[in-house]
Scaffold this motif. Structure first.
Motif, PDB file in Angstrom:
ATOM      1  N   THR A   1       4.006   0.439   2.515  1.00 54.78           N
ATOM      2  CA  THR A   1       4.827   1.394   1.984  1.00 54.78           C
ATOM      3  C   THR A   1       4.036   3.071   1.864  1.00 54.78           C
ATOM      4  OG1 THR A   1       4.259   1.420  -0.391  1.00 54.78           O
ATOM      5  CG2 THR A   1       6.172  -0.045   0.554  1.00 54.78           C
TER       6      THR A   1
ATOM      7  N   HIS B   1      12.151   0.129   2.009  1.00 51.07           N
ATOM      8  CA  HIS B   1      13.185   1.522   0.927  1.00 51.07           C
ATOM      9  C   HIS B   1      15.244   0.576   1.474  1.00 51.07           C
ATOM     10  CE1 HIS B   1       9.066   3.437   0.644  1.00 51.07           C
ATOM     11  NE2 HIS B   1       9.484   3.710   1.631  1.00 51.07           N
TER      12      HIS B   1
ATOM     13  N   ARG C   1      10.149   8.743   0.155  1.00 52.64           N
ATOM     14  CA  ARG C   1      10.251   7.410   1.320  1.00 52.64           C
ATOM     15  C   ARG C   1      10.485   8.173   2.129  1.00 52.64           C
ATOM     16  NH1 ARG C   1      13.953   6.236  -3.440  1.00 52.64           N
ATOM     17  NH2 ARG C   1      15.717   6.689  -1.759  1.00 52.64           N
TER      18      ARG C   1
END
Length: 230
Positions: A97, A67, A144
């Motif tokens: 992720t 990220h 995120r």
């Protein structure tokens, strides 16, 4: 399925944060192994607010280094983004992720077994750390967030050890789905009710989902996302 990945491990001590000197352990630095992993986290790591951070259900925080480049594109260059640890993570990897990691995933690091327990609920300390008033809200809205592990089996990890998937009990529940339900599509009550019944999910998130289903109202995030006045 998840391919094994190399992990950077970080720890931090409690230090003053920002102009107001908030007590925080968010400033993590890369540490040399071997690392001892206990039920409440890494030996040598600390949290300044044990009410909201740390504990068995949030023993280890993992944030994808994937990220960082996206963050540079959004907020520009920042010295914190030059190395792992910007988001207070204990584990930094490339390749895993929120889209590929699932709630309840059991992973091995050295002789320790970890289980994905919940995503992160970002708080205002990220704003103070970056010197911006929008990092916590951006972290939340973007998805995120990173995630937390509980420790199923204490153990020791060496620098050469990779993080590897052992078991996936919830193949229909990537973390990105949970984050979307909590922070974006906030009124999908049937899915939230299903979420509240996931036994591998941390109790606090199960309770959060159940309360929203019952109240038909999304909780107020203002206090969590904004630095207190004093």
């Amino acid at each position: 399925m998840l391919a094994p990945v190399s992990a950077v491990v970080l720890c931090g001590k409690i230090q003053p944060l920002g102009a107001k000197g908030h007590s925080s352990g968010i400033a993590k630095v890369v540490t040399e192994g071997p690392w001892q992993i206990t039920r409440v986290g890494l030996v040598g790591d600390a949290q300044g607010d044990l009410k909201h951070h740390g504990g068995p259900e949030k023993a280890v925080h993992h944030y994808p280094h994937d990220h960082y480049e996206v963050w540079r594109g959004e907020i520009g260059t920042h010295p914190l983004l030059d190395k792992p640890g910007a988001f207070g993570e204990n584990i930094s990897t490339t390749g895993w992720t929120e889209q590929s990691v699932h709630i309840g995933d059991i992973v091995r690091l050295g002789s320790a077994l970890l289980q994905v327990s919940q995503g992160r609920q970002p708080c205002w300390k990220l704003n103070v750390r970056f010197g911006r008033d929008d990092v916590a809200s951006r972290t939340q809205s973007s998805g995120r967030t990173g995630w937390y592990y509980r420790v199923l089996k204490e153990g020791t990890a060496e620098p050469a050890d990779q993080l590897s998937l052992v078991e996936r009990p919830r193949p229909k529940w990537p973390l990105s789905r949970l984050v979307t339900l909590l922070y974006r599509d906030k009124d999908l009550y049937a899915e939230l009710e299903e979420m509240a019944g996931i036994p591998e999910l941390a109790n606090s998130w199960r309770t959060l989902a159940a309360r929203r289903v019952q109240a038909r109202v999304t909780e107020d995030w203002t206090t969590r996302l904004n630095e207190p006045s004093r």
